[in-house]
Design a protein around this motif. Sequence first.
Motif, PDB file in Angstrom:
ATOM      1  N   PHE A   3       0.837  -1.181   0.000  1.00 13.25           N
ATOM      2  CA  PHE A   3       0.000   0.000   0.000  1.00 13.25           C
ATOM      3  C   PHE A   3       0.881   1.243   0.000  1.00 13.25           C
ATOM      4  O   PHE A   3       1.720   1.432   0.875  1.00 13.25           O
ATOM      5  N   ILE A   4       0.689   2.069  -1.024  1.00 13.39           N
ATOM      6  CA  ILE A   4       1.485   3.290  -1.165  1.00 13.39           C
ATOM      7  C   ILE A   4       0.593   4.478  -0.822  1.00 13.39           C
ATOM      8  O   ILE A   4      -0.440   4.672  -1.444  1.00 13.39           O
ATOM      9  N   ASN A   5       0.991   5.223   0.189  1.00 14.08           N
ATOM     10  CA  ASN A   5       0.183   6.349   0.631  1.00 14.08           C
ATOM     11  C   ASN A   5       0.839   7.669   0.213  1.00 14.08           C
ATOM     12  O   ASN A   5       1.835   8.084   0.799  1.00 14.08           O
ATOM     13  N   PRO A   6       0.293   8.319  -0.823  1.00 12.61           N
ATOM     14  CA  PRO A   6       0.917   9.548  -1.305  1.00 12.61           C
ATOM     15  C   PRO A   6       0.742  10.714  -0.318  1.00 12.61           C
ATOM     16  O   PRO A   6       1.467  11.698  -0.388  1.00 12.61           O
ATOM     17  N   GLU A  10       4.216   7.176   2.624  1.00 14.55           N
ATOM     18  CA  GLU A  10       4.581   5.944   3.317  1.00 14.55           C
ATOM     19  C   GLU A  10       4.231   4.744   2.432  1.00 14.55           C
ATOM     20  O   GLU A  10       3.232   4.767   1.735  1.00 14.55           O
TER      21      GLU A  10
ATOM     22  N   MET B   1      -5.255   2.275  -7.255  1.00 12.09           N
ATOM     23  CA  MET B   1      -4.321   3.039  -6.428  1.00 12.09           C
ATOM     24  C   MET B   1      -5.016   4.247  -5.792  1.00 12.09           C
ATOM     25  O   MET B   1      -5.792   4.940  -6.433  1.00 12.09           O
ATOM     26  N   PHE B   2      -4.679   4.480  -4.543  1.00  8.40           N
ATOM     27  CA  PHE B   2      -5.267   5.613  -3.843  1.00  8.40           C
ATOM     28  C   PHE B   2      -4.470   6.876  -4.122  1.00  8.40           C
ATOM     29  O   PHE B   2      -3.253   6.875  -4.064  1.00  8.40           O
ATOM     30  N   GLN B   4      -4.215  11.251  -3.281  1.00  6.02           N
ATOM     31  CA  GLN B   4      -4.432  12.204  -2.197  1.00  6.02           C
ATOM     32  C   GLN B   4      -5.926  12.513  -2.011  1.00  6.02           C
ATOM     33  O   GLN B   4      -6.439  12.561  -0.894  1.00  6.02           O
ATOM     34  N   LEU B   7      -7.810   9.661  -0.309  1.00  4.27           N
ATOM     35  CA  LEU B   7      -7.418   9.520   1.102  1.00  4.27           C
ATOM     36  C   LEU B   7      -7.999  10.661   1.938  1.00  4.27           C
ATOM     37  O   LEU B   7      -8.461  10.453   3.063  1.00  4.27           O
ATOM     38  N   ASP B  30      -6.849  -2.542   4.739  1.00  3.98           N
ATOM     39  CA  ASP B  30      -7.240  -3.529   3.733  1.00  3.98           C
ATOM     40  C   ASP B  30      -7.018  -4.931   4.314  1.00  3.98           C
ATOM     41  O   ASP B  30      -6.458  -5.074   5.391  1.00  3.98           O
ATOM     42  N   ASN B  34      -2.750  -3.723   5.634  1.00  5.16           N
ATOM     43  CA  ASN B  34      -2.186  -2.377   5.434  1.00  5.16           C
ATOM     44  C   ASN B  34      -3.123  -1.316   5.988  1.00  5.16           C
ATOM     45  O   ASN B  34      -4.339  -1.436   5.868  1.00  5.16           O
TER      46      ASN B  34
END
Lengths: 201, 132
Positions: A3-6, A10, B1-2, B4, B7, B30, B34
């Motif tokens: 999981f890539i958190n922009p 992280e 894909m997440f 900004q 989120l 998830d 994660n």
Amino acid sequence: MAFINPKTKEVQTKIVYYGPGRGGKTTNLEYIYKKFNQRIKTDMVVIKTHGDRTLFFDFLPFDIGKIKGYDIKIQLYTVPGQVKYDATRKLVLRGVDGIVFVADSLVVRREKNILSLKNLRDNLSLYKKNISDMPLVLQYNKRDLAEQGIPLLPLQTLEQDLNSQLKVPSFEASALSGTNVAQTMKKIVLMTVASLQKQLI
Amino acid sequence: MFGQKELDGIEEILQKDFMDLGVHSVVFIDMAGNIIANLDNGVMGHDIYSLAALAAGNFGAVSSMAKIIGEDEFSLLFHKGEKENMHFSKVMTDFLLVIIFGNEVSLGFLRLKVAEAIEKLKLILEPLQVLD
Ligand SMILES: Nc1nc2c(ncn2[C@@H]2O[C@H](COP(=O)(O)OP(=O)(O)O)[C@@H](O)[C@H]2O)c(=O)[nH]1
Ligand SMILES: [Mg+2]
């Protein structure tokens, strides 16, 4: 899947230690936990039965610093190796990014290693993943026992049984003394992160 | 894909529907374990990564039990403690909403909020799944 958190910059990735029961997976994590405890802010999570066997999984979160501005958080897991815990192994493999296969060097465990690797292949295919496309490192554990005159599988036999098709990096190790434990972990971390790099902008 | 935007959207829902209600923390994860979003009231300081790993494993185990007894799944779980309680609910197939709250929050009201929040989260998550 990592999981890539922009937003928080992280990356969380999951690395699973797989292999036959009693092969030394938990011992690998215990060594890493002791050796790198300044980088590990939390306790290792272990779920064991009375007989000191892994029931569900062990879990160890590990920070390796930044790559391309992202904080890389590695989550190390082990699976229970006993045949009867297959349902649990499947659960732990969900979303896996990299695998260390810990083989037992004892001569009497030869068949168990082969069956466990086949089981890994089968369980990955449940998630539509091919073992050949997965970052994977083999560890031939318990090499220290040779000094006590205990019969061990020769390296060539282990390579032939387990690595003749995969052709992935392999290490002779002793999880108990720590020989090549950190090297195994570093290798799988590098391979896993490399496979994620293209997703990091 | 997440991204900004997604989120931010998720955090806003968690803030308004749960933190503003007075829960202690909310973790959105998830099924691989994660952490996608995580809010807390600053008092608790839980080991959130271990919590997420265990919550995902636990929920997976409970889903497997459901199948054994012929249920499709148990979509929510509740653990009651003396001071702290935990509520888990599945969001679509891949996500889990974990709420930690004290006895001052009513479980019935929380459940209503969870149902509402899941609908809102779906609006953000569903378009992402098509892209994957
Ligand atoms: N001599 C020796 N014993 C080991 C080594 N690694 C693990 N063991 C022992 O083998 C047993 C099983 O190890 P464990 O880590 O629980 O195996 P797991 O089932 O794969 O998690 C334990 O008694 C360990 O102390 C090793 O490298 N050398
Ligand atoms: Mg173990």
